[in-house]
Scaffold this active site. Sequence first.
Site, PDB file in Angstrom:
ATOM      1  N   CYS A   1      -4.570 -30.841   9.879  1.00 18.65           N
ATOM      2  CA  CYS A   1      -5.807 -30.665  10.646  1.00 18.65           C
ATOM      3  C   CYS A   1      -6.532 -29.414  10.168  1.00 18.65           C
ATOM      4  O   CYS A   1      -5.896 -28.445   9.743  1.00 18.65           O
ATOM      5  CB  CYS A   1      -5.521 -30.514  12.138  1.00 18.65           C
ATOM      6  SG  CYS A   1      -4.952 -31.988  12.976  1.00 18.65           S
ATOM      7  N   ASP A   2      -7.851 -29.443  10.277  1.00 15.18           N
ATOM      8  CA  ASP A   2      -8.633 -28.233  10.030  1.00 15.18           C
ATOM      9  C   ASP A   2      -9.941 -28.329  10.804  1.00 15.18           C
ATOM     10  O   ASP A   2     -10.530 -29.413  10.897  1.00 15.18           O
ATOM     11  CB  ASP A   2      -8.927 -28.031   8.545  1.00 15.18           C
ATOM     12  CG  ASP A   2      -9.350 -26.601   8.261  1.00 15.18           C
ATOM     13  OD1 ASP A   2      -8.446 -25.780   7.997  1.00 15.18           O
ATOM     14  OD2 ASP A   2     -10.551 -26.301   8.324  1.00 15.18           O
ATOM     15  N   SER A   3     -10.363 -27.194  11.363  1.00 15.79           N
ATOM     16  CA  SER A   3     -11.577 -27.173  12.181  1.00 15.79           C
ATOM     17  C   SER A   3     -12.644 -26.297  11.554  1.00 15.79           C
ATOM     18  O   SER A   3     -12.342 -25.232  10.992  1.00 15.79           O
ATOM     19  CB  SER A   3     -11.260 -26.665  13.588  1.00 15.79           C
ATOM     20  OG  SER A   3     -10.369 -27.528  14.248  1.00 15.79           O
TER      21      SER A   3
ATOM     22  N   GLY B   1     -11.105 -32.105  11.166  1.00 14.75           N
ATOM     23  CA  GLY B   1     -10.616 -33.136  10.270  1.00 14.75           C
ATOM     24  C   GLY B   1      -9.156 -33.436  10.555  1.00 14.75           C
ATOM     25  O   GLY B   1      -8.382 -32.526  10.870  1.00 14.75           O
TER      26      GLY B   1
END
Length: 396
Positions: free
Chosen positions: A70-72, A107
């Site tokens: 995950c990445d924000s 994501g």
Amino acid sequence: MSVRFVLASASPARLKTLRGAGVEPEVIVSGVDEDNVTAESPGELARVLATLKARAVVAELTEHAAVLGCDSVLELDGEPFGKPGTPEIARERLRSMRGRTGVLHTGHCLIDTTSKRELRELESTTVRFADLTDEEIDAYVATGEPLVVAGSFTVDGLGGPFVTGIEGDYHNVVGVSLPLLRRMLAEVGISWPALWKSSPRVSYDETEAARYDDTRGGLARAQAAAEAVDSLLPKGGRVLELAVGTGIVGAELVARGNLVHGVDLSTAMLEHARIRLPGHVAAADAARLPIADRRCDAVVAVWLLHLLDDSEPVVAEVARILRPDGVFVTTTEKTDAGRYADGRGPNESRSQDALSHLVATAARHRLALDAATTFAGPRRTSGETPIYPVVRFRRT
């Protein structure tokens, strides 16, 4: 059937969110350098970074698993806002965000090695920010929290009062969309309840973590250690503590004016550290740190090196992430520390934290010994007061 579920992220918020939903993932940090990745839009950047994280972890696995990366990224005026990294950037961003509306993109990349499927999805949530005063911004930045989170804010931490509303999935703003993850898991044949039965892999069990401080000298020894370490640290820089444990020493370093982040492999230890250092600890291997080259002003290791079979990989990582003129402060001669109390020297061939061994290892990675001190531990029942050496290496 038991599912091995891996979270390819160092984010404490993502881990807490999953745990709150009954899922205990195995955390493996990818080490992807986020700063060198670009994309055509903020949303696509979040998805690309999530994919890179998941793929990097899968590449290291030797057993089947479902791996979530995950990445924000916060989008404001079409520009991506990731982690600011410095107080100056965080302050500037918060001033540009106040009273406005942005979009928080997270994501998600799920790779299931059993079915050999890779799913890449994006969840986006609209966030409305309060009209913060300069004083509120300065106080928030001083906590250190906005320096290490995407968009320079949290909705589940100290930044919560500064978010006036959201449109979309709340958990997505925290860092992982649970409804989206449930749908992605279903696509690869994994039901959400199956994750409730997964077992965590930890280095220490909860019993050991709960009694760790009391059996290691408690607050008195932590305060003495922090005072000695602090005397060797540069002022005003960022400090990374390896094997942060329960955070007892790190919290004392914070009390002395340092901005401290900590990493540890033990999930149980980190549960305690998150109380003392909220928002500033993560699961990571000291020999494979999720930090880009030359990012840290100082790295601290208190009673770590003597536990290792080989300290060189850790020393090499320290040298990699230290900025030029950055420092590595570590305890040394752990099990022979009492020898210093009566004037005897260390057994130089004993351990991975033996001073002669450490100096030679550090030199191979352009770290030079340039300062040292000691501190006294609590008096033992035998009447002896143990003396613990602390040394400083500087990046040349």
